[in-house]
Motif scaffolding. Sequence first.
Motif, short mmCIF file in Angstrom:
data_model
loop_
_atom_site.label_atom_id
_atom_site.label_comp_id
_atom_site.label_asym_id
_atom_site.label_seq_id
_atom_site.Cartn_x
_atom_site.Cartn_y
_atom_site.Cartn_z
N VAL A 250 0.94 -1.01 -0.02
CA VAL A 250 0.07 0.06 0.00
C VAL A 250 0.70 1.36 -0.12
O VAL A 250 1.76 1.37 0.60
N VAL A 262 -3.51 -1.44 7.56
CA VAL A 262 -3.78 -2.50 6.75
C VAL A 262 -3.76 -3.72 7.39
O VAL A 262 -2.96 -4.27 8.27
N CYS A 314 -7.46 -7.47 1.08
CA CYS A 314 -6.42 -6.63 1.99
C CYS A 314 -7.26 -5.19 2.02
O CYS A 314 -7.73 -4.65 1.12
N VAL A 316 -7.64 -1.42 3.86
CA VAL A 316 -6.96 -0.12 4.15
C VAL A 316 -7.74 0.88 4.81
O VAL A 316 -8.69 1.28 4.00
#
Length: 566
Positions: A250, A262, A314, A316
């Motif tokens: 990221v 994250v 994933c 964020v």
Amino acid sequence: MDLSFPMLLVAVSCLRNVCVAIDEDCVDLGVKVESVFTIPGEAAMLTCHLDKNVTDSDIISWHKSNPDGQLSVDNRWVQVQKNIIWLLRSTLQDSGTYMCILRTADQCFKQAMVLSVNETRPEDCSRPYRPTQPLTTVANGLLFCPLYSYMAHLTKYSFKWYKGCEPLLNGDKYSNVNRDMLVIKNVALSDAGNYTCRMAFTLAGSAGYISETISCEVKDQWNLRPMVSEPINDTIKANPGSSFSKTCRVFVPGHGDHMVDVVWALDHLISLNLSDRVNQIPLGKSRVENGEWLEVLLNFTEVEKEDFYNTYRCMVFNDKGLVVANFTLLPSEPNHLLSVGLFFGSPALIFIIAVAMWRIIKIEVALLFRSSFPCLYPDPGCDGKLYDAYVAYPRSCGGAVCGGQTCRAVEEFALRILPEVLEGELGYRLFIMGRESLPGEAVADVVQQNIGKSRRLLLLYSAFSLSHPDAAESLERQLAVHAALVESTVPAILVELGELVDSTVLPKAMQYLRSRQGAVRWGRSSEEGTMDRGRASDRFWKHLRYHMPPRISQTSPPEKNFLLKI
């Protein structure tokens, strides 16, 4: 008991027509920690939190702890909603401690709370109590109006925002000026200051309004919405039973600190415990010029069937919102192409290795075969040839020594080194112009006749031996090359002495010979003016023997040659 202080004043709390005083035996829950602040003319809402669900049969009454204990319910600016009391037009006299009492069929609870009505100056457009909200430069910023508790109990309301005393309008700088969340675009240091949100509402037919002031601090740092570099919403294949890992990378554009989290998730957050079969490992951060890279590793110590066909996300998180990227894990398909490639490629690889090994050892094998099975080779004496090789080399031309010391080295190699090894140790017979020829014989006739009597042509040369024009165009070399190329009567062996010779300096005919069959290179240097011949078992001599005809028994030289050596 004196019922005038304090007395039940709101709804007068009569149960079965019996009036009960507030000093009766009730469970005292103390004073609420949070005080309520307002200014004259604005509304205030007091909420009684008794940690109990209020039913229709329960009775809640309100009291104000002041000298006369009076709180009139006849005032249209006072509204009561069970455990909430609204003061729609606050005055300085409304400041003080308020108490709510909850009576159930068998219990009684009471709780006190403080209302502070602060006087303001006419020129001051802000509230005295100002909570702080920080923003950062460059990015868009959000200011939240802290009136959530009021909004939850109202159905009709509207907002208006001010900076200082100036009302804000939707435009290039601000948006959402009519909502509880103000957007400030491209925040700059000049955007710091006091922002007031004013909420107007209607309650039971009565209008009121309330405002809150936010002290906005602008920090000289900024962060934009994070970007996920990988995964990229694709599918990845893995072998059952193998280990597998995938990194979530990221990038957070910005300058200064940031609050970005994250994590990897399935239908739940992946464990951070490294002892678990599936876990996630934060790999750390790396600062670059315009932001920071964050990496979190999703790790499978062993992939099982239950891991396949799942989408791993994933996620964020930061104040700019949520960014999600994912991949789907699938089982690997049998690699038939690899099997086919190995099936057909292995023989090819073995063949290539065999060819390479043969090129390395073929000379050793050929020489060993010659020495072990001489009966398989025809008797060289039956071909009518007198010499095993004719040695052609550049010599002094017209009284000048071509190439200086280098040309003399070639002559030494031709007149001393070659005879010592090939004739003295290996039993070959060589024809060397000037050694076997008689004085006064025509050169052209000698060359042509003896090349025809030889089984091989040894063409000796070096980089400098070809520099003299007479040497480069010597009659002997021309006749030898003609015999090798044009007539094809005698196989030629190129022997290159000294440094590697650039093919561009060679005559065209010798360039062709060299490109077609290569050259045997002699790389030994001379020491103290004498050239070291080495041993017959050295690679050079083996290479030269490989191109020479099979070895014959050494015979005595002709009589004329013998006389020349006396």
